[in-house]
Scaffold this active site. Structure first.
Site, PDB file in Angstrom:
ATOM      1  CE  LYS A   1      10.952 -30.630 -23.804  1.00  0.00           C
ATOM      2  NZ  LYS A   1      11.072 -29.340 -23.104  1.00  0.00           N
TER       3      LYS A   1
ATOM      4  CG  ASP B   1      19.582 -30.581 -19.937  1.00  0.00           C
ATOM      5  OD1 ASP B   1      19.927 -31.368 -20.826  1.00  0.00           O
ATOM      6  OD2 ASP B   1      20.364 -29.856 -19.317  1.00  0.00           O
TER       7      ASP B   1
ATOM      8  CE  LYS C   1       5.021 -29.259 -17.615  1.00  0.00           C
ATOM      9  NZ  LYS C   1       4.784 -28.383 -18.742  1.00  0.00           N
TER      10      LYS C   1
ATOM     11  CE  LYS D   1      15.868 -22.484 -20.390  1.00  0.00           C
ATOM     12  NZ  LYS D   1      14.444 -22.095 -20.519  1.00  0.00           N
TER      13      LYS D   1
END
Length: 276
Positions: free
Chosen positions: A23, A136, A49, A18
């Site tokens: 991450k 996701d 990003k 998510k």
């Protein structure tokens, strides 16, 4: 995606979860852990990003798409240093970047990144490749790293939204595994004091937890300092989390068995995670 583009002999991991679950923090510290084992590591950020590697490099590095735009998409004009930066402890860092907002495809970006790395022979001397992938799995484009990975890892917290996203990611990995070599490796519990809901979901679907990183202040401070955990001042708390990262890297390097998990239907999962 060009089906002839193969990574090579490196062990390839794709990290999903998510959005905002940690991450990039997990990927960067895992990359350093592999490097501490003496492995040659390449981390590829797959998020517009482009901040996957900033704790490794202390900055937002130029993206592959930026570099390609700068030469009119004539990739033969690019040099390695135009899109690859060396980070902490020798970890090589690449940020794929993303297409302009509302246009293009993330899969194209990933494909161009792998193509460039192959053209410059950067994958031939690499032991470990880690793809750090946007949130996701909402489209085939951001599922593209699964076409190159050996094992997919899912980062999740002990809450409804994170587990809901994890369930969808399991379905995506299962779908890709029909045509590609990728297999589900396991679940990394992150930012969670407890793992009871994660473990309950794992038991119901056939998943396995391979690591647990608690919601520790030292992790938050490392991000603020633009540093990996391996560069922080020593403390018992830090030693605990570093040991977990080293154990995870060793476990992944030795090889973890694939997990044959069965995702739930959305309605069934909603009921499963509901509260009395």
């Amino acid at each position: 995606m060009d089906p002839t583009l193969k990574i090579g002999n490196a062990k390839v991991f794709a990290v999903y979860g998510k959005g905002g679950i940690g991450k990039s923090t997990t990927s960067s510290n895992l990359s350093v852990a592999f490097s501490k084992l003496g492995k040659r590591v390449l981390q590829i950020g797959c998020d517009p990003k482009h901040d996957s590697t900033f704790t490794l490099t202390k900055r937002l590095v130029p993206t592959v798409i930026d570099a390609l735009e700068g030469v009119g998409f004539h990739s033969e004009e690019l040099r390695v240093e135009d899109f690859v930066c060396e980070g902490y402890n020798g970890v090589m860092c690449v940020e794929a970047g993303g297409p302009p907002a509302g246009t293009g495809c993330g899969g194209y970006v990933v494909g161009q990144t792998v193509k460039l790395l192959k053209e410059h022979h950067l994958l031939e001397d690499t032991d470990v490749v880690i793809f750090d992938v946007l949130g996701d799995v909402v489209c085939g484009g951001f599922a593209a790293p699964l076409q190159h990975a050996d094992r997919a890892l899912i980062v999740t917290a002990n809450d409804f939204d994170s587990i809901f996203a994890m369930n969808r990611i399991v379905a995506a990995i299962k779908s890709k595994s029909k045509n590609y070599n990728v297999r589900l490796g396991g679940v990394i519990a992150n930012r969670s004091a407890k793992t009871d809901e994660i473990d309950r979901f794992n038991a119901a679907t056939g998943l396995q937890r391979v690591a647990h990183f608690q919601d520790l202040d030292v992790v938050r401070r490392s991000r603020l300092k633009k540093s990996t955990l391996f560069e922080m001042d020593d403390s018992p708390e830090l030693q605990m989390v570093l040991a977990e990262y080293m154990q995870l890297a060793e476990k992944l390097w030795q090889g973890i068995d694939e997990v044959d998990a069965s995702p739930m239907k959305d309605r069934d999962l909603f009921e499963f995670l509901g509260f009395d």
